[in-house]
Design a protein around this motif. Structure first.
Motif, PDB file in Angstrom:
ATOM      1  N   SER A  63      35.536  56.589  24.026  1.00 36.75           N
ATOM      2  CA  SER A  63      34.434  57.326  23.399  1.00 36.75           C
ATOM      3  C   SER A  63      33.844  56.554  22.230  1.00 36.75           C
ATOM      4  CB  SER A  63      34.917  58.693  22.914  1.00 36.75           C
ATOM      5  OG  SER A  63      35.232  59.510  24.004  1.00 36.75           O
ATOM      6  N   TRP A  67      31.283  54.287  25.630  1.00 41.47           N
ATOM      7  CA  TRP A  67      31.235  54.556  27.061  1.00 41.47           C
ATOM      8  C   TRP A  67      30.574  55.904  27.314  1.00 41.47           C
ATOM      9  CZ3 TRP A  67      36.378  53.042  29.883  1.00 41.47           C
ATOM     10  CH2 TRP A  67      36.702  51.727  29.591  1.00 41.47           C
ATOM     11  N   PRO A  68      29.903  56.058  28.445  1.00 40.01           N
ATOM     12  CA  PRO A  68      29.360  57.377  28.810  1.00 40.01           C
ATOM     13  C   PRO A  68      30.514  58.370  28.993  1.00 40.01           C
ATOM     14  CG  PRO A  68      28.488  55.654  30.243  1.00 40.01           C
ATOM     15  CD  PRO A  68      29.546  55.024  29.399  1.00 40.01           C
TER      16      PRO A  68
END
Length: 95
Positions: A63, A67-68
């Motif tokens: 996170s 990152w998505p």
């Protein structure tokens, strides 16, 4: 999702500390073998503790790494699986 990862890591860390204390008491205090979590919970308990720590660490890392969210969840699950594998390989064979 960061709060979910943080809670998982915090709970896993507390359980890890309790596990270490329990192993110490069960090993060093005569007549207190029942306090050893490895004897009581075995690989299943060790896997839960390791999985929580791995999930929290990997999820927070992913996170904060940008990152998505969907990919961060997959990374967190992969981290949990990796920690469970480490707990299996480096954990005691028998009690």
């Amino acid at each position: 999702m960061v709060p979910v990862y943080a809670i998982a890591l915090f709970v896993g860390f507390l359980l890890l500390l309790a596990w270490i204390v329990g192993v110490g008491i069960g090993s060093w205090v005569e007549g207190w073998e029942f306090a050893d979590p490895e004897r009581r919970f075995g690989f299943a308990g060790r896997s839960i503790v390791a999985g929580l720590v791995g999930f929290g660490m990997a999820g927070m890392s992913a996170s904060f790494g940008g990152w998505p969210p969907a990919l961060a969840i997959l990374g967190a699950l992969a981290g949990a699986a990796a920690m469970v594998a480490v707990a299996r390989v480096f954990g005691p064979d028998t009690v």
